[in-house]
Write a protein that holds these residues in place. Structure first.
Motif, PDB file in Angstrom:
ATOM      1  N   TRP A  72      23.962  20.639  29.252  1.00  0.00           N
ATOM      2  CA  TRP A  72      24.307  20.098  30.572  1.00  0.00           C
ATOM      3  C   TRP A  72      25.664  20.600  31.033  1.00  0.00           C
ATOM      4  CZ3 TRP A  72      28.549  16.990  31.584  1.00  0.00           C
ATOM      5  CH2 TRP A  72      29.255  16.526  30.475  1.00  0.00           C
ATOM      6  N   MET A  94      27.400  21.709  34.909  1.00  0.00           N
ATOM      7  CA  MET A  94      28.428  20.936  35.586  1.00  0.00           C
ATOM      8  C   MET A  94      29.819  21.520  35.457  1.00  0.00           C
ATOM      9  SD  MET A  94      27.326  17.026  34.737  1.00  0.00           S
ATOM     10  CE  MET A  94      28.866  16.418  35.407  1.00  0.00           C
ATOM     11  N   LEU A 124      34.568  18.572  36.435  1.00  0.00           N
ATOM     12  CA  LEU A 124      33.968  17.323  36.916  1.00  0.00           C
ATOM     13  C   LEU A 124      33.873  16.265  35.815  1.00  0.00           C
ATOM     14  CD1 LEU A 124      32.675  15.731  39.182  1.00  0.00           C
ATOM     15  CD2 LEU A 124      30.513  16.908  38.738  1.00  0.00           C
ATOM     16  N   LEU A 141      21.195  13.663  34.109  1.00  0.00           N
ATOM     17  CA  LEU A 141      21.794  14.364  32.974  1.00  0.00           C
ATOM     18  C   LEU A 141      20.844  14.399  31.789  1.00  0.00           C
ATOM     19  CD1 LEU A 141      24.148  15.632  31.448  1.00  0.00           C
ATOM     20  CD2 LEU A 141      25.040  13.330  31.046  1.00  0.00           C
ATOM     21  N   THR A 198      20.252  20.057  37.135  1.00  0.00           N
ATOM     22  CA  THR A 198      21.710  20.055  37.082  1.00  0.00           C
ATOM     23  C   THR A 198      22.312  19.970  38.479  1.00  0.00           C
ATOM     24  OG1 THR A 198      21.690  22.475  37.019  1.00  0.00           O
ATOM     25  CG2 THR A 198      21.835  21.314  34.918  1.00  0.00           C
ATOM     26  N   ASN A 239      22.969  16.523  38.937  1.00  0.00           N
ATOM     27  CA  ASN A 239      24.180  16.120  38.220  1.00  0.00           C
ATOM     28  C   ASN A 239      25.410  16.315  39.090  1.00  0.00           C
ATOM     29  OD1 ASN A 239      22.458  15.732  36.064  1.00  0.00           O
ATOM     30  ND2 ASN A 239      23.082  17.574  34.969  1.00  0.00           N
ATOM     31  N   PHE A 240      25.504  17.479  39.698  1.00  0.00           N
ATOM     32  CA  PHE A 240      26.621  17.752  40.601  1.00  0.00           C
ATOM     33  C   PHE A 240      26.684  16.724  41.714  1.00  0.00           C
ATOM     34  CE2 PHE A 240      27.087  22.243  39.153  1.00  0.00           C
ATOM     35  CZ  PHE A 240      28.472  22.243  39.066  1.00  0.00           C
TER      36      PHE A 240
END
Length: 279
Positions: free
Chosen positions: A5, A9, A13, A41, A81, A84-85
């Motif tokens: 992961w 990212m 972050l 995630l 992902t 995730n951002f």
């Protein structure tokens, strides 16, 4: 599909969030976004747990989710992902909004948490900005082709769906990217998964099926040699242009197109020929 992961990212972050939560409670209104971020995630880890390249064969939630209808269209967990951002980025933005005072980092007092975020994210990403999403060296012929009158185009090799040995996947992406330059619709073009019905339509069409076989074997059927059948195939698929890569097309098939099909050379650059259909 199972990349770590952190690959998706970066480092700024998650570190910024951990630094904030070490000294502060969750910012108001962030619980839902944090939960969504943690869920995405876990899903982005893929269908099975992999630790330093070792496949643990432990099923993860994405494996179960991928069995569900409609959701199974998400073929690669790594695409999550992006979520995730989005979700963790919202949490970070709420933290910046809640922390208007000076930010204490160990013995150092910094202007604000927002300033720290700008500095950290800028340090991580500025060296690569602007980053090209695709190699910028595009053959000039495709820029010139953009000025041609509207009309559908057939690429030879015809790779978009059949994926024959002469047309590996990287070439499909080339054709699709070049289409964003010249703006002419492609026969067999796509913007995602190809439904079975469309694949069967290409497979069962005698003209396109013959094109695929000719580019693979160099042997042409009557649907590529008979003038009437060729004209019918070109009209049926509304083909106004044919883009041929000579060095990746069997010599006999290239000669057939250039000398016997109802086409004229519109432009040529190196091994790339663009023919205009004349019917």
């Amino acid at each position: 599909q199972n990349l770590p992961w952190i690959y998706g990212m970066g480092w700024a972050l998650p570190i910024l969030l951990l630094c904030y939560l070490r000294k502060n409670s969750l910012p108001p209104g962030s619980k839902l976004w944090l939960a969504c971020g943690l869920a995405s995630l876990v899903l982005s880890l893929g269908s099975h747990l992999i630790i330093f390249g070792f496949r643990a064969y432990l099923p993860l939630p994405f494996y179960i989710l991928h069995l569900a209808p409609f959701v199974s269209n998400i073929q690669y967990a790594i695409r999550l992902t992006i979520a995730n951002f989005l979700f963790f980025g919202i949490v970070l933005a709420l933290a910046c909004n809640a922390s208007a005072k000076r930010f204490q980092l160990g013995r150092y007092s910094l202007p604000s948490f927002l300033t720290v975020c700008w500095l950290a994210l800028g340090f991580e990403y500025l060296p690569d900005i602007p980053r090209h999403l695709y190699p910028s060296a595009t053959p000039a012929i495709y820029h010139r082709f953009q000025k041609a009158p509207p009309g559908g185009a057939l690429t030879i090799p015809f790779s978009a769906t059949f994926r024959y040995p002469r047309t590996p996947y990287r070439d499909e992406r080339d054709y699709l990217y070049y289409q964003t330059i010249h703006q002419h619709p492609l026969v067999g073009g796509f913007a995602g998964r190809t439904p079975r019905s469309l694949f069967e339509l290409y497979r069962d069409d005698p003209f396109l099926n013959s094109v695929a076989k000719a580019q693979d074997t160099g042997t042409a059927t009557k649907f590529l040699t008979n003038d009437n059948l060729v004209n019918q195939g070109l009209k049926r698929w509304h083909i106004q242009y044919i883009i041929v890569e000579k060095d990746r097309t069997p010599a006999s098939f290239f000669e057939l197109i250039s000398q016997r099909w109802p086409v004229k050379v519109l432009d040529q650059e190196g091994n790339i020929f663009i023919y205009q259909v004349v019917l």
